[in-house]
Scaffold this active site. Structure first.
Site, PDB file in Angstrom:
ATOM      1  N   ASP A 167      42.186  40.017  40.519  1.00 16.33           N
ATOM      2  CA  ASP A 167      42.105  39.716  39.087  1.00 16.33           C
ATOM      3  C   ASP A 167      41.864  38.239  38.804  1.00 16.33           C
ATOM      4  O   ASP A 167      42.310  37.702  37.786  1.00 16.33           O
ATOM      5  CB  ASP A 167      43.375  40.191  38.360  1.00 16.33           C
ATOM      6  CG  ASP A 167      43.659  41.655  38.618  1.00 16.33           C
ATOM      7  OD1 ASP A 167      42.677  42.411  38.755  1.00 16.33           O
ATOM      8  OD2 ASP A 167      44.831  42.028  38.694  1.00 16.33           O
TER       9      ASP A 167
ATOM     10  N   GLY B  49      34.808  39.567  38.374  1.00 18.04           N
ATOM     11  CA  GLY B  49      33.817  40.346  37.643  1.00 18.04           C
ATOM     12  C   GLY B  49      32.987  39.440  36.758  1.00 18.04           C
ATOM     13  O   GLY B  49      31.756  39.515  36.740  1.00 18.04           O
TER      14      GLY B  49
ATOM     15  N   HIS C  71      37.177  45.235  37.233  1.00 17.26           N
ATOM     16  CA  HIS C  71      36.457  43.978  36.999  1.00 17.26           C
ATOM     17  C   HIS C  71      35.898  43.986  35.576  1.00 17.26           C
ATOM     18  O   HIS C  71      35.177  44.898  35.199  1.00 17.26           O
ATOM     19  CB  HIS C  71      35.304  43.837  38.002  1.00 17.26           C
ATOM     20  CG  HIS C  71      35.766  43.877  39.434  1.00 17.26           C
ATOM     21  ND1 HIS C  71      34.932  44.133  40.486  1.00 17.26           N
ATOM     22  CD2 HIS C  71      36.992  43.680  39.977  1.00 17.26           C
ATOM     23  CE1 HIS C  71      35.615  44.084  41.624  1.00 17.26           C
ATOM     24  NE2 HIS C  71      36.877  43.830  41.337  1.00 17.26           N
TER      25      HIS C  71
ATOM     26  N   GLY D  35      36.675  30.859  29.033  1.00 22.86           N
ATOM     27  CA  GLY D  35      36.844  31.904  28.018  1.00 22.86           C
ATOM     28  C   GLY D  35      36.354  33.209  28.589  1.00 22.86           C
ATOM     29  O   GLY D  35      35.643  33.226  29.604  1.00 22.86           O
TER      30      GLY D  35
HETATM   31  P1  GDP Z   1      38.690  40.634  38.472  1.00 17.64           P
HETATM   32  O1  GDP Z   1      39.398  41.820  39.003  1.00 17.64           O
HETATM   33  O2  GDP Z   1      38.815  39.456  39.371  1.00 17.64           O
HETATM   34  O3  GDP Z   1      37.256  40.905  38.106  1.00 17.64           O
HETATM   35  O4  GDP Z   1      39.434  40.231  37.142  1.00 17.64           O
HETATM   36  P2  GDP Z   1      39.901  41.205  35.941  1.00 17.64           P
HETATM   37  O5  GDP Z   1      38.711  41.569  35.138  1.00 17.64           O
HETATM   38  O6  GDP Z   1      40.763  42.312  36.459  1.00 17.64           O
HETATM   39  O7  GDP Z   1      40.883  40.252  35.151  1.00 17.64           O
HETATM   40  C1  GDP Z   1      40.425  39.033  34.632  1.00 17.64           C
HETATM   41  C2  GDP Z   1      40.678  39.034  33.118  1.00 17.64           C
HETATM   42  O8  GDP Z   1      40.496  37.720  32.630  1.00 17.64           O
HETATM   43  C3  GDP Z   1      39.683  39.883  32.340  1.00 17.64           C
HETATM   44  O9  GDP Z   1      40.334  40.393  31.208  1.00 17.64           O
HETATM   45  C4  GDP Z   1      38.596  38.890  31.925  1.00 17.64           C
HETATM   46  O10 GDP Z   1      37.919  39.276  30.728  1.00 17.64           O
HETATM   47  C5  GDP Z   1      39.434  37.667  31.686  1.00 17.64           C
HETATM   48  N1  GDP Z   1      38.755  36.378  31.942  1.00 17.64           N
HETATM   49  C6  GDP Z   1      37.904  36.043  32.936  1.00 17.64           C
HETATM   50  N2  GDP Z   1      37.594  34.730  32.870  1.00 17.64           N
HETATM   51  C7  GDP Z   1      38.275  34.227  31.808  1.00 17.64           C
HETATM   52  C8  GDP Z   1      38.404  32.920  31.250  1.00 17.64           C
HETATM   53  O11 GDP Z   1      37.849  31.935  31.714  1.00 17.64           O
HETATM   54  N3  GDP Z   1      39.236  32.797  30.169  1.00 17.64           N
HETATM   55  C9  GDP Z   1      39.901  33.862  29.635  1.00 17.64           C
HETATM   56  N4  GDP Z   1      40.683  33.658  28.592  1.00 17.64           N
HETATM   57  N5  GDP Z   1      39.797  35.106  30.135  1.00 17.64           N
HETATM   58  C10 GDP Z   1      39.009  35.277  31.222  1.00 17.64           C
HETATM   59  P1  IMO Z   2      40.639  43.658  41.609  1.00 23.04           P
HETATM   60  O1  IMO Z   2      39.343  43.971  42.346  1.00 23.04           O
HETATM   61  C1  IMO Z   2      44.989  43.425  41.577  1.00 23.04           C
HETATM   62  C2  IMO Z   2      47.126  45.921  44.474  1.00 23.04           C
HETATM   63  C3  IMO Z   2      47.965  46.974  43.793  1.00 23.04           C
HETATM   64  C4  IMO Z   2      49.089  47.095  44.798  1.00 23.04           C
HETATM   65  C5  IMO Z   2      48.372  46.938  46.137  1.00 23.04           C
HETATM   66  C6  IMO Z   2      48.052  48.253  46.823  1.00 23.04           C
HETATM   67  O2  IMO Z   2      40.626  44.069  40.196  1.00 23.04           O
HETATM   68  O3  IMO Z   2      41.044  42.243  41.846  1.00 23.04           O
HETATM   69  P2  IMO Z   2      46.318  50.179  46.287  1.00 23.04           P
HETATM   70  O4  IMO Z   2      46.198  51.095  45.094  1.00 23.04           O
HETATM   71  O5  IMO Z   2      45.102  49.372  46.562  1.00 23.04           O
HETATM   72  O6  IMO Z   2      46.814  50.902  47.507  1.00 23.04           O
HETATM   73  O7  IMO Z   2      47.511  49.168  45.878  1.00 23.04           O
HETATM   74  O8  IMO Z   2      47.180  46.247  45.853  1.00 23.04           O
HETATM   75  N1  IMO Z   2      45.702  45.890  44.082  1.00 23.04           N
HETATM   76  C7  IMO Z   2      45.203  45.051  43.172  1.00 23.04           C
HETATM   77  N2  IMO Z   2      45.798  44.134  42.391  1.00 23.04           N
HETATM   78  N3  IMO Z   2      43.654  43.589  41.515  1.00 23.04           N
HETATM   79  C8  IMO Z   2      43.030  44.487  42.305  1.00 23.04           C
HETATM   80  O9  IMO Z   2      41.695  44.627  42.333  1.00 23.04           O
HETATM   81  C9  IMO Z   2      43.811  45.290  43.168  1.00 23.04           C
HETATM   82  N4  IMO Z   2      43.533  46.265  44.047  1.00 23.04           N
HETATM   83  C10 IMO Z   2      44.701  46.623  44.605  1.00 23.04           C
HETATM   84  O10 IMO Z   2      48.404  46.543  42.543  1.00 23.04           O
HETATM   85  O11 IMO Z   2      49.981  46.022  44.666  1.00 23.04           O
HETATM   86 MG    MG Z   3      40.844  43.197  38.372  1.00 28.88          MG
END
Ligand code: GDP
Ligand code: IMO
Ligand code: MG
Length: 424
Positions: A12, A16, A40, A414
């Site tokens: 996270d 993405g 993502h 952002g």
């Molecule tokens: P990923 O799994 O690494 O792709 O990340 P996620 O999408 O699960 O979580 C990142 C969150 O942060 C999402 O809700 C994005 O829309 C948000 N996000 C990404 N970059 C920024 C940023 O620079 N500022 C803010 N405020 N939100 C962001």
């Molecule tokens: P992205 O690609 C955050 C975490 C789960 C749990 C552990 C094992 O969005 O960054 P699983 O279901 O994979 O067996 O769970 O890994 N986990 C993630 N946490 N972002 C992810 O993916 C994750 N993928 C798995 O929360 O702790």
């Molecule tokens: Mg994520």
């Protein structure tokens, strides 16, 4: 150019958003690990898109490839393809026939395993990821190419059910009729995906030979890697750069740009060590400011300050070329920012902390924040470029570069696609 975007923390990080940013209309996007446990997010003027299986660059690239290293839930896949097609109607999709299939039976096993673990649960997404990879390595896995033959799928499901009797006790998958029905349900997805299924590695070899623009997107984060992460609180696949090769067939030697994405603070979903974790009011403040709720499960994410020993380890492990720092706008809501520089003198190897073998005593430095940015501040920074970034933010970025010893090339201030700046 062939690039790889991956996360250096616990997932996270904003991968993405960065994957989408580096993709273009001529890009070929490749996912090579994980399944719907990934979430993502890409925010554009057309709305918020959450990708679980398709690479985040799917909104504007010409080709997407789901590699053999993935575990694919066909129902989720078909849903996601249906969402993305209207946004990018000419996109071509290819799915590896060797990728493994996640079934409802594997989700039931995931839940059952977590129940059995009790207090030592991992906190999985319960999407059946771990059990599907177990199946792959025990060589009983159902592969995407099997979905064309209902008999094969049914036989495999029955074998799996027999072998996993204790894990399936009390679930509906003890019954032969249920397994037959599940086989039919799974194979019903075949007509929707059959045209996309192929030996993707051969395609990818051609794209490499033709020097196509390619972006590989890692799922999860480095500290969730099955070998190098905070085991056992990890996911069940390799998440580091080397997984590109085993998960797609393309050698890492063919990738010239590895981008390590780092959130300007740290978050984690699920259990496991978290040396810089905040609790109480500061944690709530950071969680709210950063909207830190899981993209896949909606769970509140644990949050804390940026952890430099962790990022430094991850950047070496992945052999990254550059860093991308996200969510800098979020940290602006604090007056002072803490930055963890070490786990204390007693700790012999920082990664022992991640394995739970040594206890950290984190040491911090404190830096001035740049203050809360308004929408018009962000617009101005984006329009004028890196030179107009507040000095305190430049200092924070400079400190990260100095300590991690890698250059920062892309920053994000952002959630919308446009709030992204290239640092020359
Ligand atoms: P990923 O799994 O690494 O792709 O990340 P996620 O999408 O699960 O979580 C990142 C969150 O942060 C999402 O809700 C994005 O829309 C948000 N996000 C990404 N970059 C920024 C940023 O620079 N500022 C803010 N405020 N939100 C962001
Ligand atoms: P992205 O690609 C955050 C975490 C789960 C749990 C552990 C094992 O969005 O960054 P699983 O279901 O994979 O067996 O769970 O890994 N986990 C993630 N946490 N972002 C992810 O993916 C994750 N993928 C798995 O929360 O702790
Ligand atoms: Mg994520």
């Amino acid at each position: 150019m062939r690039s790889l975007v991956l996360g250096l923390q616990f997932g996270d990080e904003g991968k993405g958003k960065i994957t989408d940013f580096v993709s273009g209309k001529d890009s070929i996007m490749v996912r090579y690990n994980g399944g719907t446990n990934a979430g993502h997010t890409v925010v554009t003027s057309r709305g918020t898109f959450k990708f679980h299986l398709l690479p985040a660059g799917s909104l504007r690239s010409k080709i997407i490839v789901l590699g053999n290293g993935m575990v694919i839930d066909p129902e989720a896949l078909v849903q996601e393809i249906n969402t993305i097609k209207p946004e990018n109607p000419h996109i071509k999709i290819f799915i590896s026939s060797a990728a493994n299939v996640v079934t409802k039976l594997h989700k039931a096993i995931d839940r059952s395993q977590e129940n059995m673990r009790g207090a030592s649960k991992i906190g999985t997404t319960s999407h059946g990821i771990g059990p599907t990879y177990e199946e792959k390595y025990s060589r009983n896995g159902i592969r995407v190419g099997d979905l064309k033959d209902r008999n094969i799928v049914e036989q495999k499901l029955k074998l799996i059910s027999r072998m996993r009797e204790s894990e399936l006790r009390g679930t509906e998958y003890e019954s032969e009729e249920k397994l037959s029905a599940l086989a039919s349900d799974l194979c019903n997805f075949w007509p929707s995906i059959r045209d996309y299924v192929t030996r993707t590695e051969s395609l990818l070899f051609n794209y490499v030979r033709d020097n196509e623009e390619m972006v590989f997107e890692g799922g999860h984060g480095t500290m969730l890697d099955i070998d190098f992460g905070s085991y056992p609180y990890v996911t069940s696949s390799n998440t580091i750069s080397g997984a590109v090769h085993t998960g797609s067939g393309v050698s890492l030697r063919k990738i010239s740009r590895i981008i390590g994405v780092v959130k300007s603070y740290t978050s984690r979903v699920g259990e496991g060590p978290f040396p810089t974790e905040l609790t109480g009011e500061p944690a709530d403040k950071l969680r709210e400011a950063g909207s830190e709720y899981g993209t896949t499960t909606g769970r509140p994410r644990r949050v804390g300050w940026l952890d430099i020993p962790l990022v430094k380890y991850a950047s070496e492990l992945n052999d990254i070329d550059e860093l991308s720092i996200t969510k800098l706008d979020v940290l602006g809501t604090f007056r002072e920012i803490s930055l963890c520089t070490s786990y204390g003198k007693e700790v012999k190897n920082p990664m022992n902390v991640m394995m739970g073998f040594e206890k950290p005593d984190p040491e911090y430095i404190y830096m001035n924040s740049w203050g809360k940015l308004t929408e018009s501040d962000i617009e101005e920074i984006v329009a004028k470029g890196y030179g107009s970034v507040p000095q305190e933010m430049k200092d924070y970025i400079g400190m990260i570069e100095k300590m991690v010893q890698k250059p920062v090339k892309i920053i994000s201030v952002g959630k919308i696609r446009e709030s992204t700046i290239i640092k020359e």
